[in-house]
Scaffold this active site. Structure first.
Site, mmCIF file in Angstrom:
data_model
loop_
_atom_site.group_PDB
_atom_site.id
_atom_site.type_symbol
_atom_site.label_atom_id
_atom_site.label_comp_id
_atom_site.label_asym_id
_atom_site.label_seq_id
_atom_site.Cartn_x
_atom_site.Cartn_y
_atom_site.Cartn_z
ATOM 1 N N TYR A 46 49.705 38.307 41.915
ATOM 2 C CA TYR A 46 48.693 38.529 40.872
ATOM 3 C C TYR A 46 48.869 39.891 40.220
ATOM 4 O O TYR A 46 47.900 40.581 39.950
ATOM 5 C CB TYR A 46 47.294 38.403 41.480
ATOM 6 C CG TYR A 46 46.833 36.976 41.708
ATOM 7 C CD1 TYR A 46 46.740 36.060 40.652
ATOM 8 C CD2 TYR A 46 46.453 36.548 42.979
ATOM 9 C CE1 TYR A 46 46.296 34.759 40.865
ATOM 10 C CE2 TYR A 46 46.003 35.243 43.189
ATOM 11 C CZ TYR A 46 45.925 34.360 42.120
ATOM 12 O OH TYR A 46 45.468 33.069 42.324
ATOM 13 N N HIS A 100 46.169 27.236 42.067
ATOM 14 C CA HIS A 100 46.866 28.113 41.126
ATOM 15 C C HIS A 100 48.016 27.342 40.507
ATOM 16 O O HIS A 100 48.690 26.572 41.187
ATOM 17 C CB HIS A 100 47.438 29.345 41.849
ATOM 18 C CG HIS A 100 48.439 30.101 41.004
ATOM 19 N ND1 HIS A 100 48.042 31.064 40.105
ATOM 20 C CD2 HIS A 100 49.781 29.988 40.887
ATOM 21 C CE1 HIS A 100 49.127 31.517 39.472
ATOM 22 N NE2 HIS A 100 50.199 30.889 39.929
ATOM 23 N N THR A 142 39.965 27.602 34.257
ATOM 24 C CA THR A 142 39.841 28.528 35.392
ATOM 25 C C THR A 142 38.480 28.426 36.067
ATOM 26 O O THR A 142 38.383 28.420 37.296
ATOM 27 C CB THR A 142 40.087 29.977 34.909
ATOM 28 O OG1 THR A 142 41.373 30.037 34.288
ATOM 29 C CG2 THR A 142 40.026 30.956 36.066
#
Ligand code: IDP
Ligand code: MG
Length: 151
Positions: A51, A117, A93
């Protein structure tokens, strides 16, 4: 039509809730081809690497704590426009915004527990795949159903 790879993670909430098969199954059923699969215990360094675009964000500490709290399942899927195809199957999301029929829209409620993800560009697909998989762990295999899925 570009053949792409996307890194999919079934996040710790998906593993804890027994939804590994449900999450990966939806992407598999779409027609993308599985070329890599493993269970991983993420640590802080891996979370920061994966990330990297989010390390300065206010939600990052919570995200890191969540992603390192329990094992996840990492998978690589391949196919034409694999990145967008997988993102569409995943949904928005925030599960509250995600359309019905998507993984997050059907199975999630909270942006901090959104189950899955998926890479957001072909470049990210390559970068993220390399974080989780050694080249020899990615299997080039001939799928006998290929001609019934891709013209
Ligand atoms: P994506 O997973 O749909 O690509 P990103 O914007 O890349 O979404 O964010 C990465 C992850 O960070 C999200 O999947 C979610 O787990 C978490 N996240 C993003 N925004 C927030 C937020 O506002 N609050 C809490 N967690 C967030
Ligand atoms: Mg993202």
């Amino acid at each position: 039509m570009s053949v792409e790879r996307t890194l999919i993670l079934v996040k710790p909430d998906g593993v804890q809730r027994g939804l590994v098969g449900a999450v990966l199954g939806r992407i598999e059923q779409r027609g993308l081809k599985l070329v890599g699969l493993k269970m991983v215990q993420m640590d802080d360094a891996l979370a920061s690497r994966h990330y990297e675009a989010h390390v300065e964000k206010p939600f990052f500490e919570g995200l890191k704590a969540f992603m390192t709290s329990s094992p996840l399942v990492a998978a690589v899927f391949e196919g034409p426009n694999a990145v967008q195809a997988a993102r569409n199957v995943m949904g928005a999301t925030d599960p509250v915004e995600a359309a019905g029929g998507t993984i997050r829209g059907d199975l999630g409620l909270d942006i901090g527990r959104n189950l899955v993800h998926g890479s957001d560009s072909p470049e990210a697909g390559e970068r993220e795949t390399a974080i989780f998989f050694e080249p020899h762990e990615l299997i080039a295999w001939a799928r006998d159903s290929e001609r019934w899925i891709i013209e």
